[in-house]
Design an enzyme around this catalytic site. Structure first.
Site: not given
Ligand code: VGL
Ligand code: ZN
Length: 202
Positions: A8, A46, A48, A52, A81, A106, A151
């Protein structure tokens, strides 16, 4: 065989983004250099939908960073995000992506968050990452990226459960919460994972 898994490294998790990890940008040159040491490099993203269920905005009356119960799981409510196709969801421009052989997305299911690169948070749906790595003959995974306490941590725990050797490269990750990261590191070691620095790969 070993592989580098870059978690990510997207604009929204880097200062200037909506869920910025403090000093997230400082690991970009380290990750770029690390890639030279690996034959196989893969990344997660990530990704979304705008509606979401992990976004505080989609729960009227709830605040960002508040925890709620969602489908019987505890869910932290995040700022909006990494919305699909948005600038925030793009990899940071300074990140070298030419060696990425595959990108696993994801968090695409509106109803369910997905911290790990392998499964959603309820372990109901696989991203296909474990099968891909097995098919490539990979047994050892080195992890870096953002965020260390979410993550990256959940991906390592799933990697260990799936039977991979999992190694966290500590100077190539940054945490949202330093306290959570200390706990996460203990759990990684207890579950049989290792923690190294990028220098140990020189
Ligand atoms: C993440 C919070 C929400 C991450 C992703 O990549 O760590 N943290 N979505
Ligand atoms: Zn996320």
């Amino acid at each position: 065989m070993k592989a580098l898994v870059i978690i990510d490294m997207q604009n929204d998790f880097i200062p200037g983004g909506s869920l910025a990890v403090t000093c997230g940008e400082t690991i970009i040159p380290i990750i770029n250099k690390l890639q030279e040491k690996f034959e196989l490099v893969i990344a997660t993203q990530d990704w979304h939908p705008r509606d979401h269920s992990s976004f505080a905005k989609n729960h009227p009356g709830k605040k960002e960073f508040e925890n709620i119960q969602l489908n019987e799981l505890e869910q932290t409510l995040w700022p909006v995000h990494c919305v699909q196709n948005s600038f925030g969801a793009e990899f940071h421009a300074d990140l070298n992506t030419v060696k990425f052989e595959a990108i696993f997305r994801k968090g695409t299911n509106k109803e369910m968050d997905s911290y790990s690169g392998f499964f959603d948070n309820a372990h109901l749906k696989s991203t296909g990452l474990a099968g891909y790595l097995e098919d490539k003959g990979v047994s050892t995974l080195y992890f870096c990226g953002l965020a260390a306490d979410y993550c990256v941590y959940y991906s390592i725990m799933d990697a260990l459960k799936e039977g991979f050797e999992a190694i966290l490269i500590e100077d190539a990750t940054k945490a949202i919460s330093e306290e959570k990261f200390i706990e996460a590191k203990k759990e990684i070691l207890q579950a049989g994972g290792s923690i190294i620095t990028s220098k140990e790969l020189d």
